[in-house]
Motif scaffolding. Structure first.
Motif, PDB file in Angstrom:
ATOM      1  N   GLU A   1       0.582  -1.217   0.250  1.00 58.35           N
ATOM      2  CA  GLU A   1      -0.438  -0.025   0.008  1.00 58.35           C
ATOM      3  C   GLU A   1       1.156   1.500  -0.367  1.00 58.35           C
ATOM      4  OE1 GLU A   1      -2.437  -0.878   3.561  1.00 58.35           O
ATOM      5  OE2 GLU A   1      -3.871  -2.132   2.607  1.00 58.35           O
ATOM      6  N   ASN A   2       2.229   1.097   1.351  1.00 58.61           N
ATOM      7  CA  ASN A   2       2.585   2.423   1.477  1.00 58.61           C
ATOM      8  C   ASN A   2       4.041   2.621   0.626  1.00 58.61           C
ATOM      9  OD1 ASN A   2       0.328   2.900   2.398  1.00 58.61           O
ATOM     10  ND2 ASN A   2       1.019   2.779   4.083  1.00 58.61           N
ATOM     11  N   GLY A   3       4.900   1.741   0.510  1.00 61.94           N
ATOM     12  CA  GLY A   3       6.063   1.298   0.169  1.00 61.94           C
ATOM     13  C   GLY A   3       6.769   0.723   0.428  1.00 61.94           C
ATOM     14  N   VAL A   4       7.520   0.516   0.746  1.00 56.59           N
ATOM     15  CA  VAL A   4       8.886  -0.615   1.338  1.00 56.59           C
ATOM     16  C   VAL A   4       9.778   0.738   1.964  1.00 56.59           C
ATOM     17  CG1 VAL A   4      10.713  -1.502   1.439  1.00 56.59           C
ATOM     18  CG2 VAL A   4       9.085  -2.499   0.033  1.00 56.59           C
ATOM     19  N   ALA A   5       9.808   1.491   1.949  1.00 55.96           N
ATOM     20  CA  ALA A   5      10.735   2.852   2.577  1.00 55.96           C
ATOM     21  C   ALA A   5       9.501   3.655   3.430  1.00 55.96           C
ATOM     22  CB  ALA A   5      11.601   4.040   1.434  1.00 55.96           C
ATOM     23  N   ASP A   6       8.296   3.281   3.052  1.00 56.07           N
ATOM     24  CA  ASP A   6       7.392   4.874   4.152  1.00 56.07           C
ATOM     25  C   ASP A   6       6.803   3.537   4.857  1.00 56.07           C
ATOM     26  OD1 ASP A   6       8.406   6.915   2.773  1.00 56.07           O
ATOM     27  OD2 ASP A   6       6.398   6.594   1.428  1.00 56.07           O
ATOM     28  N   THR A   7       6.815   2.874   4.903  1.00 55.80           N
ATOM     29  CA  THR A   7       6.302   1.788   5.720  1.00 55.80           C
ATOM     30  C   THR A   7       8.320   0.891   7.002  1.00 55.80           C
ATOM     31  OG1 THR A   7       5.032   0.041   4.784  1.00 55.80           O
ATOM     32  CG2 THR A   7       5.577  -0.961   6.165  1.00 55.80           C
ATOM     33  N   THR A   8       7.222   1.589   8.440  1.00 52.96           N
ATOM     34  CA  THR A   8       7.922   1.680   9.653  1.00 52.96           C
ATOM     35  C   THR A   8       7.415   0.069  10.568  1.00 52.96           C
ATOM     36  OG1 THR A   8       6.418   2.706  11.206  1.00 52.96           O
ATOM     37  CG2 THR A   8       8.035   3.843   9.492  1.00 52.96           C
ATOM     38  N   ILE A   9       8.813   0.094  11.730  1.00 52.49           N
ATOM     39  CA  ILE A   9       8.367  -1.078  11.712  1.00 52.49           C
ATOM     40  C   ILE A   9       7.254  -1.103  13.338  1.00 52.49           C
ATOM     41  CG2 ILE A   9       9.872  -3.320  14.107  1.00 52.49           C
ATOM     42  CD1 ILE A   9      10.340  -3.538  11.793  1.00 52.49           C
TER      43      ILE A   9
ATOM     44  N   THR B   1       9.944  -5.299  -6.972  1.00 50.69           N
ATOM     45  CA  THR B   1      11.566  -5.326  -7.248  1.00 50.69           C
ATOM     46  C   THR B   1      11.934  -4.242  -8.076  1.00 50.69           C
ATOM     47  OG1 THR B   1      11.009  -7.259  -9.156  1.00 50.69           O
ATOM     48  CG2 THR B   1      11.960  -5.541  -9.573  1.00 50.69           C
ATOM     49  N   SER B   2      10.996  -3.146  -8.381  1.00 52.18           N
ATOM     50  CA  SER B   2      10.666  -1.602  -8.731  1.00 52.18           C
ATOM     51  C   SER B   2      11.707  -0.563  -7.653  1.00 52.18           C
ATOM     52  CB  SER B   2       9.674  -0.848  -9.115  1.00 52.18           C
ATOM     53  OG  SER B   2       8.608  -0.646  -8.399  1.00 52.18           O
ATOM     54  N   GLN B   3      11.282  -1.072  -6.618  1.00 51.39           N
ATOM     55  CA  GLN B   3      11.538  -0.792  -5.077  1.00 51.39           C
ATOM     56  C   GLN B   3      13.041  -0.417  -4.397  1.00 51.39           C
ATOM     57  OE1 GLN B   3       8.275  -0.030  -2.092  1.00 51.39           O
ATOM     58  NE2 GLN B   3       7.079  -1.514  -3.727  1.00 51.39           N
ATOM     59  N   LEU B   4      13.070  -2.186  -4.825  1.00 54.85           N
ATOM     60  CA  LEU B   4      14.102  -2.668  -4.204  1.00 54.85           C
ATOM     61  C   LEU B   4      15.754  -3.123  -5.214  1.00 54.85           C
ATOM     62  CD1 LEU B   4      12.619  -4.994  -1.523  1.00 54.85           C
ATOM     63  CD2 LEU B   4      13.771  -2.622  -1.341  1.00 54.85           C
ATOM     64  N   ALA B   5      15.638  -3.406  -6.338  1.00 50.06           N
ATOM     65  CA  ALA B   5      16.431  -3.916  -7.291  1.00 50.06           C
ATOM     66  C   ALA B   5      17.633  -3.366  -7.327  1.00 50.06           C
ATOM     67  CB  ALA B   5      15.709  -4.034  -8.582  1.00 50.06           C
ATOM     68  N   GLU B   6      17.522  -1.740  -7.287  1.00 53.72           N
ATOM     69  CA  GLU B   6      18.360  -0.524  -7.478  1.00 53.72           C
ATOM     70  C   GLU B   6      19.288  -0.390  -6.625  1.00 53.72           C
ATOM     71  OE1 GLU B   6      19.728  -0.156 -10.982  1.00 53.72           O
ATOM     72  OE2 GLU B   6      18.443  -1.691 -11.744  1.00 53.72           O
ATOM     73  N   HIS B   7      19.065  -1.059  -4.762  1.00 53.17           N
ATOM     74  CA  HIS B   7      19.309  -0.371  -3.878  1.00 53.17           C
ATOM     75  C   HIS B   7      19.961  -1.310  -2.794  1.00 53.17           C
ATOM     76  CE1 HIS B   7      16.356   0.237  -1.528  1.00 53.17           C
ATOM     77  NE2 HIS B   7      16.069   0.444  -2.955  1.00 53.17           N
ATOM     78  N   ASP B   8      19.170  -2.808  -3.708  1.00 54.35           N
ATOM     79  CA  ASP B   8      19.522  -3.749  -2.135  1.00 54.35           C
ATOM     80  C   ASP B   8      20.014  -4.878  -2.915  1.00 54.35           C
ATOM     81  OD1 ASP B   8      19.182  -5.702  -0.489  1.00 54.35           O
ATOM     82  OD2 ASP B   8      17.455  -5.098   0.676  1.00 54.35           O
TER      83      ASP B   8
ATOM     84  N   ARG C   1      17.599  -7.536  -5.094  1.00 55.51           N
ATOM     85  CA  ARG C   1      17.220  -8.303  -6.134  1.00 55.51           C
ATOM     86  C   ARG C   1      17.465  -9.818  -7.057  1.00 55.51           C
ATOM     87  NH1 ARG C   1      20.309  -9.286 -10.395  1.00 55.51           N
ATOM     88  NH2 ARG C   1      21.921  -9.135  -9.299  1.00 55.51           N
ATOM     89  N   LEU C   2      18.155 -10.391  -5.291  1.00 53.71           N
ATOM     90  CA  LEU C   2      19.060 -11.539  -6.444  1.00 53.71           C
ATOM     91  C   LEU C   2      17.286 -12.748  -5.849  1.00 53.71           C
ATOM     92  CD1 LEU C   2      22.617 -11.762  -4.707  1.00 53.71           C
ATOM     93  CD2 LEU C   2      21.532 -12.334  -7.082  1.00 53.71           C
ATOM     94  N   GLN C   3      17.556 -12.047  -4.677  1.00 54.68           N
ATOM     95  CA  GLN C   3      15.546 -12.567  -4.451  1.00 54.68           C
ATOM     96  C   GLN C   3      14.146 -12.756  -5.435  1.00 54.68           C
ATOM     97  OE1 GLN C   3      14.865 -12.268   0.010  1.00 54.68           O
ATOM     98  NE2 GLN C   3      13.158 -13.447  -0.233  1.00 54.68           N
ATOM     99  N   LEU C   4      14.431 -11.422  -5.486  1.00 53.91           N
ATOM    100  CA  LEU C   4      13.009 -11.414  -6.922  1.00 53.91           C
ATOM    101  C   LEU C   4      13.528 -11.985  -7.630  1.00 53.91           C
ATOM    102  CD1 LEU C   4      13.198  -7.632  -5.695  1.00 53.91           C
ATOM    103  CD2 LEU C   4      10.665  -9.167  -5.900  1.00 53.91           C
ATOM    104  N   ALA C   5      15.301 -11.965  -8.095  1.00 55.11           N
ATOM    105  CA  ALA C   5      15.538 -12.637  -9.915  1.00 55.11           C
ATOM    106  C   ALA C   5      14.459 -14.434  -9.237  1.00 55.11           C
ATOM    107  CB  ALA C   5      16.700 -12.381  -9.701  1.00 55.11           C
ATOM    108  N   HIS C   6      14.954 -14.884  -8.488  1.00 54.50           N
ATOM    109  CA  HIS C   6      14.230 -16.233  -7.305  1.00 54.50           C
ATOM    110  C   HIS C   6      12.599 -16.134  -8.114  1.00 54.50           C
ATOM    111  CE1 HIS C   6      14.848 -20.059  -6.639  1.00 54.50           C
ATOM    112  NE2 HIS C   6      14.034 -19.699  -5.229  1.00 54.50           N
ATOM    113  N   SER C   7      12.290 -15.371  -7.949  1.00 52.36           N
ATOM    114  CA  SER C   7      11.052 -15.390  -7.199  1.00 52.36           C
ATOM    115  C   SER C   7      10.511 -15.442  -8.733  1.00 52.36           C
ATOM    116  CB  SER C   7      10.259 -14.385  -6.766  1.00 52.36           C
ATOM    117  OG  SER C   7      10.342 -13.787  -5.923  1.00 52.36           O
ATOM    118  N   PHE C   8      11.387 -13.907  -9.443  1.00 56.21           N
ATOM    119  CA  PHE C   8      10.356 -15.211 -11.355  1.00 56.21           C
ATOM    120  C   PHE C   8      10.787 -16.063 -11.808  1.00 56.21           C
ATOM    121  CE2 PHE C   8       9.932  -9.949 -10.863  1.00 56.21           C
ATOM    122  CZ  PHE C   8       8.272  -9.899 -11.148  1.00 56.21           C
ATOM    123  N   ARG C   9      12.033 -16.631 -11.410  1.00 53.09           N
ATOM    124  CA  ARG C   9      12.586 -17.641 -11.816  1.00 53.09           C
ATOM    125  C   ARG C   9      11.469 -18.903 -11.729  1.00 53.09           C
ATOM    126  NH1 ARG C   9      17.917 -15.702 -11.131  1.00 53.09           N
ATOM    127  NH2 ARG C   9      17.605 -17.389  -8.934  1.00 53.09           N
TER     128      ARG C   9
END
Length: 208
Positions: free
Chosen positions: A29-37, A116-123, A127-135
């Protein structure tokens, strides 16, 4: 030290599942960066000590959310993957994808692609885990097409892996445009074009 899922009691597993489900919804709903614990704690009803009992930090929670969303996307498709060895089965999978977007009013897009759009370029780990998800997703599609190929329904030189990539790429592009336009038509066009390409590879009179 955070507990591994396999070592948890039934109650612990349910608490962990509740935390991950709440985090997944908030991040969707809010994005990874804007979600707090703290938001995850409030949404899940868990205490801070319970959250940190299961997850060392937010990064560990994000890893669990990726797994959760991947399972949520793929599990409803498992029974369809087993029927992708015919054009009828492929069209059934296509209809499932389109109908699902209609139910959602074309909102949200693909949860895995959103992460993927939120995490792949800086985590890199994400990125590797999401690539596995798509595989995993591609493997489900490929298994059905490979079965079609094995029984001689496709021309000898056809590569099931390539056709699975065509399907998944058409799906992802179609989902994005459907989300932007709040209309399933782009998704229908993309998937129909992918299916037409597969049909053109049939070994019998339907192929070219």
């Amino acid at each position: 030290m955070p507990m591994k899922p396999g070592t948890l009691t039934a109650k612990g597993q349910e608490t962990r599942r509740r935390i991950v489900a709440a985090a997944a919804r908030l991040m969707f709903e809010n994005g990874v960066a804007d979600t707090t614990i703290e938001e995850v704690r409030a949404r899940s009803g868990a205490s801070n000590s319970q959250i940190y009992h299961h997850f060392a930090d937010k990064a560990a929670l994000v890893r669990a959310v990726i797994e959760f969303q991947t399972d949520a996307v793929l599990e409803p498709q498992q029974c369809l993957f087993t029927r992708l060895d015919t054009m009828e089965g492929l069209r059934e999978w296509r209809d499932f994808a389109v109908d699902r977007q209609r139910e959602l009013n074309c909102r949200g897009g693909c949860p895995i692609a959103s992460l993927t759009s939120q995490l792949a370029e800086h985590d890199e780990a994400a990125r590797l885990q999401l690539a596995h998800s798509f595989r995993r997703w591609s493997a489900g599609l490929q298994a059905g097409i490979a079965a079609m190929h094995a029984k001689g329904a496709l021309r000898p030189g056809v590569e099931p892996e390539a056709l699975a990539t065509v399907l998944l790429t058409a799906l992802q592009g179609g989902l994005l445009l459907a989300q932007l336009n709040r209309d399933t038509r782009p998704l229908e066009i993309a998937l129909d074009a992918a299916l037409a390409h597969i049909e053109s590879q049939l070994a019998g009179p339907g192929g070219r």
